[in-house]
Design an enzyme around this catalytic site. Structure first.
Site, PDB file in Angstrom:
ATOM      1  N   TYR A 160      31.661  31.717  66.617  1.00 47.05           N
ATOM      2  CA  TYR A 160      31.819  32.017  65.188  1.00 47.05           C
ATOM      3  C   TYR A 160      30.571  32.657  64.589  1.00 47.05           C
ATOM      4  CZ  TYR A 160      36.013  29.066  65.343  1.00 47.05           C
ATOM      5  OH  TYR A 160      37.237  28.533  65.656  1.00 47.05           O
ATOM      6  N   LYS A 194      34.757  24.630  79.154  1.00 41.02           N
ATOM      7  CA  LYS A 194      35.616  25.488  79.979  1.00 41.02           C
ATOM      8  C   LYS A 194      34.742  26.030  81.102  1.00 41.02           C
ATOM      9  CE  LYS A 194      39.512  27.701  80.735  1.00 41.02           C
ATOM     10  NZ  LYS A 194      40.651  26.995  81.355  1.00 41.02           N
ATOM     11  N   ASP A 217      41.554  23.014  78.140  1.00 42.82           N
ATOM     12  CA  ASP A 217      43.018  23.131  78.216  1.00 42.82           C
ATOM     13  C   ASP A 217      43.649  21.800  78.591  1.00 42.82           C
ATOM     14  OD1 ASP A 217      41.534  23.610  80.508  1.00 42.82           O
ATOM     15  OD2 ASP A 217      42.904  25.056  81.369  1.00 42.82           O
ATOM     16  N   ASP A 225      37.101  23.103  66.638  1.00 40.40           N
ATOM     17  CA  ASP A 225      37.943  23.533  65.520  1.00 40.40           C
ATOM     18  C   ASP A 225      39.413  23.302  65.878  1.00 40.40           C
ATOM     19  OD1 ASP A 225      38.712  24.706  63.170  1.00 40.40           O
ATOM     20  OD2 ASP A 225      38.133  26.740  63.711  1.00 40.40           O
ATOM     21  N   ASP A 259      42.053  19.904  64.663  1.00 36.14           N
ATOM     22  CA  ASP A 259      43.339  20.070  63.976  1.00 36.14           C
ATOM     23  C   ASP A 259      44.463  19.422  64.781  1.00 36.14           C
ATOM     24  OD1 ASP A 259      42.107  21.479  61.946  1.00 36.14           O
ATOM     25  OD2 ASP A 259      43.760  22.907  61.787  1.00 36.14           O
TER      26      ASP A 259
END
Ligand code: NAD
Length: 381
Positions: free
Chosen positions: A149, A199, A231, A255, A259
């Protein structure tokens, strides 16, 4: 009574939409806490400042200098939410969200803590079977000021049909190390387990992430560390969310996973967060947005804001017992069957109330708890 008085200055940033309503609700609870803390020699004072769309309307920019200066000088900042359709047409740098991002950056709050637990009577709100929810108590620690980001270079080039876009995911060792320490310290106050999410099979940043987290873990031999690929973690959080304690991850993965946890818990309106840096003021905000669809109707659930206040009491005021008392008051009103509309499911014994009444009942429950303890002359705080 303690002769030496300690004063904590807080800044409230109501923002837009339902922000002012949920911050007003948190203020009702704060006023109750202030009354009892005074007996302990602790003074709380606060002032409200504009941010987001409200600040654009008042002074022409989403993060006024005066708001930023007040926040930087405070012990902690409690924010409602920013944004709304009125300001959607503005350029990205001028929008309400730019005020919030600018504030996070200016306060250097690099660790975002989002707890996810099942509150009493809210199991029916989750799409998961109650078996998966039993004992669910996860603290997600998300790196907040680095990663893709913020990475440079970024941008776009070329014209259709050959347009290109570039984002850069970059991490420095120090950025990983400091947020990992936050996670391990938090685990020591909980079940002493950290699951670090990366990852590593694909990304260089993730390989560095894992090396640094393993190095930090050597400082915490009493905390068990495990790793998951992001994942696989996305799947495990739905299959067995109860199996995790502290989940540590980088900005974008956090992020997304936070959620997902909001979905698992089933009610955005009750989720709280804390964003912390190194010793400066912490920034506390409910996870939800400004909900323009219900703004001004006394329908917003204030519990996310009130539970963010509990996090403020724990992390910035260092009053964990006050934090537990606020959480206890929230649980008490839920056990009594009080519900705002977003968490009502028509169950027997449920009573649907507005934002204001919910806050007043939480404040009453808190006052009763604190009064009982003081009457018993307990060394409470
Ligand atoms: P939202 O969280 O505002 O609302 C999503 C849905 O949840 C809506 O139906 C809303 O009514 C409901 N909801 C949210 N909070 C609630 C609460 N406390 N009580 C009851 N119901 C609640 O997300 P959105 O609709 O995608 O965004 C609306 C605006 O909020 C946008 O301008 C967005 O940019 C902004 N936003 C701000 C923040 C923030 O300030 N941190 C976060 C997310 C979105």
């Amino acid at each position: 009574m303690n002769e030496q008085r300690e004063t904590h200055q807080l800044v409230l940033l109501p923002g837009d939409g339902i922000g002012p309503e949920v911050i007003k609700a948190a203020e009702t609870v704060l006023a109750t806490a202030r009354e009892y803390l005074r007996h302990e020699g602790i003074e709380l004072s606060w002032q409200a400042k504009p941010i987001g769309g409200a600040a654009i309307d008042q002074v022409g920019k989403p993060l006024p200098d005066d708001t930023l200066a007040a926040a930087q000088g405070a012990k902690a900042v409690l924010l409602g939410a920013v944004g709304g359709p009125e300001w959607d047409g503005l350029a990205p740098g001028d929008r309400p969200e730019a005020g919030l991002l600018g504030l996070r950056r200016a306060l250097s709050v690099y660790a975002n803590l989002r707890p996810a637990t099942m509150l009493p009577g809210l199991g029916g709100q989750s799409p998961l079977k109650s078996r998966a929810l039993q004992g669910l108590d996860v603290l997600l620690v998300r790196e907040l000021t680095g990663g893709v980001y913020f990475g440079e270079p970024r941008g776009r080039a070329g014209d259709a049909p050959s347009r290109q876009a570039l984002d850069t995911m970059a991490y420095q060792e120090g950025e990983i190390r400091r947020v990992a320490h936050v996670a391990f310290r938090a685990a020591r106050r909980r079940q002493r387990r950290v699951t670090s999410v990366d990852k590593r099979n694909v990304l260089e940043t993730s390989r560095l992430w894992r090396e640094v987290v393993e190095d930090v873990a050597t400082d915490y031999p009493d905390v068990r560390l495990e790793h998951q690929l992001v994942d696989s973690m996305a799947m495990l959080l739905v299959l067995k969310p109860h199996a995790f304690d502290v989940v540590l991850t980088e900005n974008m993965f956090g992020d997304i996973l936070s959620d997902e946890l909001g979905g698992v818990v089933g009610s955005l309106g009750v989720m709280a967060s804390a964003s912390l840096g190194d010793g400066g003021p912490g920034l506390y905000e409910p996870v939800h947005g400004s909900a323009p669809d219900i703004a001004g109707k006394d329908m917003a659930n204030p519990l996310g804001a009130i539970l963010s206040l509990a996090m403020l009491a724990e992390h910035s005021l260092e009053l964990p017992l006050l934090a537990r008392a606020i959480e206890g008051a929230v649980k008490e009103v839920l056990r009594q069957g009080l519900r705002t509309r977003d968490i009502a499911d028509g169950s027997q014994g449920e009573r649907v109330v507005g934002t204001r009444e919910m806050a007043e009942r939480v404040a009453d429950a808190l006052a009763q708890d604190l009064h009982t303890r003081q009457a018993l002359n307990a060394a409470y705080f």
